[in-house]
Structure formats: structure tokens, C-alpha cells
Design an enzyme around this catalytic site. Structure first.
Site: not given
Ligand SMILES: NC(=O)c1ccc[n+]([C@@H]2O[C@H](COP(=O)([O-])OP(=O)(O)OC[C@H]3O[C@@H](n4cnc5c(N)ncnc54)[C@H](OP(=O)(O)O)[C@@H]3O)[C@@H](O)[C@H]2O)c1
Length: 336
Positions: A12, A37-38, A98, A128, A155, A158, A212, A234, A241
């Protein structure tokens, strides 16, 4: 105006960055945050490189107007105070806040005005699958109030994050090479499969993802009487989606009325010409902003309508909706 993206390197976060790169918001300074990590790595932005800062309890958000946070629920809960304590408005993509009464849950096309009432400086971005569904339900609801919705979702990988996308690619590669596929992000192998299980199961045998959709729809649409029964699945699609939706309204809405309403609705594109095989599919819709609607028809088993929607959940389902919330607040503040 100053902006921060927390979780900038995630699925995201990267999408938010690309939307900002396209000029969606005017700002002076952009800061990126991640975990240890990053932290220290750099992300390209408008010909420059921005270093990712580690989010800690000492991170200073003073001067940041909006923080777009996509780092999972536990991170949002742990750092909400750090992020908001100097007046930064936190737009949170996780499910952590939420359903809190003092946190607005906003889809700008539907309840943008709610974004102005955020006493904790936290605004939640809905789930989403819910965003995509309510954007399509809203034009129908304006003709006659929606009473009941049945929905089956399809879904994309991603939706479970960047590592889940890698896992699906790797599973296909493993299977082609005759290796046992690695399974970590999903309950089972997703390649060549569908899995009727997203998030954890709850006491009523629905999953949390399905619940949700039930709860968030009521809150966004300001209607405690809309009932939603969802089955969330999924599928081995990389991005976007899909949802099959059956809807019943207080008075029956004709297919013609529904088509006209979809055509006029903000954020919706009607793609519905069966004779020309025109209907939305994830492969075509990935990377696009609107919610696409097709296959509009009368429900043969009830008095309502059936239709099909596809939307890129990383765009409208997450990153784009979060950016639109900021745009909506800026616009409403200027016109106040
Ligand atoms: N993917 C979707 O389609 C989607 C849609 C709606 C909502 N969401 C929500 O959006 C959020 C992120 O989803 P995503 O799909 O982007 O996940 P993701 O690809 O796994 O990315 C997670 C991100 O969170 C960071 N992070 C994790 N722990 C952290 C911490 N302690 N401090 C700072 N940063 C941290 C990670 O950073 P590092 O790489 O540095 O660890 C990474 O950049 C989740 O809550 C998810 O439910 C996702």
C-alpha cells in the site's frame, strides 16, 4: 503542507508514493517511515531518493500535517499517539480503529463530511472489499434504501501484502520446477487454487474479513438496517479484487435505473455489454482508479439486482481512498 507515509516500502505504501508522484496532493516535504527492516534504505521519488526513517517511540511528527499509515494494526495501535500527539492527522489503513465511535470511517464519495469530525486526529480507511462494494451500492441506495446484500468476493494475493505477491509468484515457479511450493502467507497453496478463508474465523463461523464488510458498511452508509452476508475468497490473481453482489432495496430498482445510476455515480465506471463480451476483469482493471461495474441484471431468485464489480484494491481499496480523504479535508477546510 508536509506529508508522511508510514509503511512506505509495503504494497500500500508504494502505491501511495506512486499516487503522490502523480501530483495528487500539493506538499512541501515528504517523510517515509518503516520498521528496522527497511530503515536506511532509499525510495525514488520525483528524481530524488528519500531515505526511510525507522518508526520509534521517539519519532517526531511535529510539522507533519497528514500521516498516511499502512503498517498493520499492531503498529497503528502502538504508534498512534506518537503520530498524532503534535496535531498530525493519521489516515489509517489498518482495521485497528475502524469501529471506534470517535474515529470516522470514510469513503469520500459517500461520507466525506465525516472526515471533519476526528477528535483523536485519526481517520480510518475502510477495508478494501468494503470500499469497493459501498461505492457501487451507494448509487442504488440513493434511488431506494438498500435493505440486504449478499456478496461473494474473489480477492487478489496483493490484498495480503507485498510478501504475499512474492509467495504466489514463487509458488508457480516451484510447481513448474517440480518443487514443493512454499506456503506461509495463506492457509494453503494459492497457485491453481481458491481459498474461502481471509483473516481469522469468528464465533459465528464467518471470517473477520466477512464481518468487516458487515459492520463497516453500516457505519459508512449511516444505516444500521443494511444487512450484509459475505463469503470472502482468496484467488490466485495478483492485483484487483472482484465481487459478485446481490442487492435488495426497499422498493425494487429496475436494471435500467441501476445502469443509469452507475453511469452517473462518482468513482464508478459501468462496463456492461454482454453482446460485446464487455465486463470488468482484474487483469484489465489492475492499476486503475475507479470501481468498475458489469453484468447488471435482475436477480432471478429474489426481487433485487445482481451485478459484478472489479476494483484495484491497492488503489481505491487503500492508497487512493486514503489520498482522497486528505484531498477531501483540504477542500472542505478551504470552503468552510
Ligand atoms: N494490501 C492491500 O490491498 C490492503 C488494502 C487495504 C488495507 N490494507 C492494510 O494496509 C496495511 C499495510 O498492508 P500492506 O499490504 O501494504 O502490507 P505489507 O506489504 O506487508 O507492508 C507492510 C509495511 O508495514 C511496515 N511495518 C511493519 N511493521 C512496522 C513497524 N513496527 N514500524 C514501521 N513500519 C512497519 C513494513 O515496513 P518494513 O518493510 O520496514 O518492515 C511495510 O512497509 C495493513 O494494515 C493492511 O491490512 C492493505
Amino acid at each position: 503542507m508536509n506529508i508522511a507515509i508510514v509503511g512506505a516500502g509495503g504494497a500500500v505504501g508504494r502505491e501511495i508514493l506512486s499516487i503522490l508522484e502523480g501530483g495528487a496532493l500539493p506538499f512541501d516535504n515528504l517523510r517515509l517511515f518503516g520498521s528496522a527492516r527497511s530503515a536506511g534504505s532509499k525510495m525514488p521519488f520525483r528524481g530524488q531518493e528519500i531515505e526511510i526513517e525507522q518508526l520509534t517511540h521517539d519519532s517526531d511528527f511535529s510539522g507533519v500535517d497528514f500521516a498516511l499509515v499502512s503498517a498493520g494494526g499492531s503498529t497503528s495501535i502502538e504508534y498512534a499517539d506518537v503520530i498524532t500527539r503534535h496535531g498530525t492527522v493519521m489516515i489509517d489503513n489498518s482495521s485497528a480503529f475502524r469501529m471506534d465511535a470517535d474515529v470516522p470511517l470514510v469513503v469520500p464519495e459517500i461520507n466525506g463530511e465525516d472526515a471533519l469530525k476526528a477528535p483523536r486526529n485519526i481517520i480510518a480507511n475502510p477495508n478494501c472489499t468494503t470500499i469497493q462494494m459501498v461505492v457501487a451500492l451507494s448509487p442504488i441506495n440513493r434511488i431506494s434504501p438498500v435493505k440486504r446484500v449478499h456478496v461473494a468476493t474473489y480477492q487478489a494475493a496483493s490484498g495480503a501484502g507485498a510478501l504475499a505477491m512474492d509467495e504466489l509468484i514463487q509458488q508457480h515457479a516451484d510447481l513448474v520446477a517440480g518443487r514443493e511450493p512454499h506456503v506461509e502467507k495463506f492457509a494453503y497453496q494459492l497457485a491453481y487454487n481458491v481459498i474461502p478463508h481471509i483473516d481469522v474465523f469468528t464465533d459465528n463461523d464467518y471470517t473477520k474479513e466477512e464481518m468487516k464488510m458487515y459492520h463497516e458498511t453500516k457505519k459508512i452508509m449511516h444505516s444500521s438496517s443494511i444487512e450484509v452476508s459475505a463469503t470472502c475468497v482468496r484467488v490466485p490473481v495478483m492485483r484487483a479484487h472482484s465481487e459478485a453482489i446481490w442487492v435488495e432495496t426497499e422498493r425494487p430498482v429496475s436494471v435500467e435505473e441501476a445502469r443509469e445510476a452507475f453511469m452517473k455515480a462518482p468513482g464508478v465506471v459501468l462496463m456492461d455489454d454482454p453482446a460485446a463480451k464487455a465486463y470488468p476483469m482484474p487483469l484489465d482493471i489492475a492499476g486503475k482508479d475507479p470501481v468498475y461495474v458489469g453484468r447488471v441484471r435482475r436477480d432471478l431468485a429474489g426481487s433485487g439486482l445482481a451485478f459484478w464489480t472489479v476494483s484495484d484494491q491497492l488503489r481505491k481499496g487503500a492508497a487512493l481512498n486514503a489520498v482522497q480523504i486528505v484531498q477531501c479535508i483540504i477542500k472542505k477546510r478551504h470552503s468552510a
